[in-house]
Design an enzyme around this catalytic site. Structure first.
Site, PDB file in Angstrom:
ATOM      1  N   HIS A  58      47.064  24.453  -2.202  1.00 57.22           N
ATOM      2  CA  HIS A  58      46.882  24.265  -0.765  1.00 57.22           C
ATOM      3  C   HIS A  58      47.741  25.293  -0.012  1.00 57.22           C
ATOM      4  O   HIS A  58      48.626  25.922  -0.580  1.00 57.22           O
ATOM      5  CB  HIS A  58      47.260  22.840  -0.380  1.00 57.22           C
ATOM      6  N   GLU A  60      50.119  25.100   2.153  1.00 60.03           N
ATOM      7  CA  GLU A  60      51.573  24.879   2.163  1.00 60.03           C
ATOM      8  C   GLU A  60      52.198  25.329   0.846  1.00 60.03           C
ATOM      9  O   GLU A  60      53.270  25.939   0.814  1.00 60.03           O
ATOM     10  CB  GLU A  60      51.895  23.386   2.361  1.00 60.03           C
ATOM     11  N   ALA A 169       2.918  29.354  10.981  1.00 59.37           N
ATOM     12  CA  ALA A 169       2.216  30.386  10.203  1.00 59.37           C
ATOM     13  C   ALA A 169       0.786  30.454  10.700  1.00 59.37           C
ATOM     14  O   ALA A 169       0.312  29.555  11.396  1.00 59.37           O
ATOM     15  CB  ALA A 169       2.227  30.032   8.712  1.00 59.37           C
ATOM     16  N   ALA A 170       0.098  31.525  10.313  1.00 63.83           N
ATOM     17  CA  ALA A 170      -1.331  31.601  10.638  1.00 63.83           C
ATOM     18  C   ALA A 170      -2.073  30.558   9.796  1.00 63.83           C
ATOM     19  O   ALA A 170      -1.640  30.239   8.684  1.00 63.83           O
ATOM     20  CB  ALA A 170      -1.859  33.000  10.341  1.00 63.83           C
ATOM     21  N   SER A 175       0.296  35.182   7.659  1.00 61.27           N
ATOM     22  CA  SER A 175       1.557  35.615   8.261  1.00 61.27           C
ATOM     23  C   SER A 175       2.705  34.788   7.703  1.00 61.27           C
ATOM     24  O   SER A 175       2.981  33.693   8.169  1.00 61.27           O
ATOM     25  CB  SER A 175       1.498  35.465   9.780  1.00 61.27           C
ATOM     26  N   TRP A 177       5.927  35.874   7.421  1.00 61.70           N
ATOM     27  CA  TRP A 177       7.150  36.114   8.196  1.00 61.70           C
ATOM     28  C   TRP A 177       6.804  36.180   9.674  1.00 61.70           C
ATOM     29  O   TRP A 177       6.077  37.065  10.096  1.00 61.70           O
ATOM     30  CB  TRP A 177       7.785  37.431   7.772  1.00 61.70           C
ATOM     31  N   ARG A 191      22.742  30.768   4.754  1.00 58.60           N
ATOM     32  CA  ARG A 191      22.605  30.354   3.357  1.00 58.60           C
ATOM     33  C   ARG A 191      23.905  30.605   2.597  1.00 58.60           C
ATOM     34  O   ARG A 191      24.332  29.783   1.793  1.00 58.60           O
ATOM     35  CB  ARG A 191      21.468  31.124   2.677  1.00 58.60           C
TER      36      ARG A 191
HETATM   37  C1  AOF Z   1      46.554  20.462   2.800  1.00 55.81           C
HETATM   38  N1  AOF Z   1      46.549  21.810   2.710  1.00 55.81           N
HETATM   39  O1  AOF Z   1      45.553  23.759   2.305  1.00 55.81           O
HETATM   40  C2  AOF Z   1      44.239  21.809   2.177  1.00 55.81           C
HETATM   41  C3  AOF Z   1      44.236  20.400   2.309  1.00 55.81           C
HETATM   42  O2  AOF Z   1      41.290  18.247  -4.297  1.00 55.81           O
HETATM   43  P1  AOF Z   1      42.423  18.824  -3.571  1.00 55.81           P
HETATM   44  O3  AOF Z   1      43.744  18.518  -4.215  1.00 55.81           O
HETATM   45  O4  AOF Z   1      42.276  20.310  -3.308  1.00 55.81           O
HETATM   46  O5  AOF Z   1      42.502  18.115  -2.150  1.00 55.81           O
HETATM   47  C4  AOF Z   1      41.514  18.357  -1.197  1.00 55.81           C
HETATM   48  C5  AOF Z   1      41.835  17.594   0.066  1.00 55.81           C
HETATM   49  O6  AOF Z   1      43.125  17.976   0.551  1.00 55.81           O
HETATM   50  C6  AOF Z   1      40.858  17.908   1.187  1.00 55.81           C
HETATM   51  O7  AOF Z   1      39.769  17.031   1.188  1.00 55.81           O
HETATM   52  C7  AOF Z   1      41.742  17.727   2.418  1.00 55.81           C
HETATM   53  O8  AOF Z   1      41.889  16.347   2.743  1.00 55.81           O
HETATM   54  C8  AOF Z   1      43.083  18.262   1.926  1.00 55.81           C
HETATM   55  N2  AOF Z   1      43.103  19.703   2.117  1.00 55.81           N
HETATM   56  N3  AOF Z   1      45.390  19.779   2.638  1.00 55.81           N
HETATM   57  O9  AOF Z   1      47.604  19.846   2.988  1.00 55.81           O
HETATM   58  C9  AOF Z   1      45.461  22.520   2.399  1.00 55.81           C
HETATM   59  N4  AOF Z   1      43.131  22.497   1.841  1.00 55.81           N
HETATM   60 ZN    ZN Z   2      47.773  19.578   0.452  1.00 55.41          ZN
END
Ligand code: AOF
Ligand code: ZN
Length: 262
Positions: A58, A60, A169-170, A175, A177, A191
């Site tokens: 994450h 942090e 479409a036609a 057609s 596209w 996508r």
């Molecule tokens: C944070 N910092 O950068 C993110 C968070 O499966 P995990 O362990 O990766 O957890 C995913 C969950 O953690 C996600 O659904 C969301 O609630 C939180 N994401 N939290 O402190 C982060 N990406």
């Molecule tokens: Zn986290």
């Protein structure tokens, strides 16, 4: 130093930077895009981090790694409330407490039923916590993910192409596209920023779509949505869809129940 219930100017600026960092993360994969900046007591940036997608550290943890896990006296400015759960990775709340962080400033509360509560846990451990900072900007960045988490269902984008008088479409099917280059390119960008793309068997049989995300020159973009086909009629063995890089090699799953409106 007295506790501040609102963010100071350094923290507001750091939150803006954390938003930029968050945008470096992927739009797909189910996890939110999150950025984090660590500040010293004078408001100077000492480390930055962001989340690179499900299964990776994450934001942090990425930032803490850059100070060798020693964040004594530092402030963490993070776009999303630090998580409080064991998912694919450990709780950021505990990691921040363990690293000795003094203060946490975050944007939006984590809506996840398992992951929420990081702010409360940090407070219980004596860390100053300020939430709701630049919340509108974080809400905008995470609109799809937050809506999906809060409602407990996927974020769905409906796309169709039609003429101003409502034709697709036609009548003789000639057609195929009816939209121009810019609109078609937008479709491919959409996508590439979604996890799955869904069509019915009628579309597969009539149009033989490839459902890939492609660039201007027809090249495959780096992220491909998983193609999903809804319906009962079999997908032909030579359908273009079967060559989709995100397609399962298994036969298409049969949907055996009729969906009933609830
Ligand atoms: C944070 N910092 O950068 C993110 C968070 O499966 P995990 O362990 O990766 O957890 C995913 C969950 O953690 C996600 O659904 C969301 O609630 C939180 N994401 N939290 O402190 C982060 N990406
Ligand atoms: Zn986290």
């Amino acid at each position: 130093m007295s506790s501040q219930a609102t963010a100071n100017e350094h923290e507001l600026a750091a939150m803006r930077r954390a938003l930029e960092l968050a945008e470096l993360g992927p739009l797909t994969g189910g996890n939110p895009r999150v950025g984090c900046v660590l500040l010293d007591a004078d408001g100077r940036t000492v480390a930055e981090g962001w989340h690179r997608g499900a299964g990776t550290p994450h934001a942090e943890i990425d930032a803490l790694a850059k100070v060798g896990g020693d964040a004594r006296g530092l402030t963490a400015v993070v776009t999303l409330e630090p998580c409080n759960h064991w998912g694919r990775t450990g709780p950021c709340s505990i990691a921040l407490i363990g690293a000795g962080i003094s203060r946490v400033v975050y944007g939006v509360t984590d809506p996840g039923s398992h992951s929420a509560g990081g702010g409360a846990r940090l407070r219980e451990a004596g860390v100053e916590v300020v939430g709701g900072v630049r919340a509108a900007e974080v809400e905008e960045l995470l609109e799809c993910w937050l809506a999906s988490e809060r409602r407990g269902r996927p974020w769905v984008t409906v796309k169709w192409a039609s003429t101003l008088d409502g034709r697709a479409a036609a009548a003789d099917g000639t057609s195929r596209w009816i939209t121009g280059t810019a609109a078609r390119q937008r479709v491919h960008e959409e996508r590439a920023s979604n996890d799955a793309i869904l069509v019915g068997t009628g579309t597969v049989l009539a149009d033989d779509p490839s459902l890939t995300a492609r660039g201007d020159a027809g090249e495959l973009l780096s992220h491909q949505p998983v193609p999903v086909v809804v319906g009962r009629r079999p997908i032909p063995d030579d359908a273009a869809l079967r060559r989709h890089p995100g397609a399962s090699s298994r036969p298409a799953a049969a949907i055996s129940r009729r969906c009933s409106p609830t």
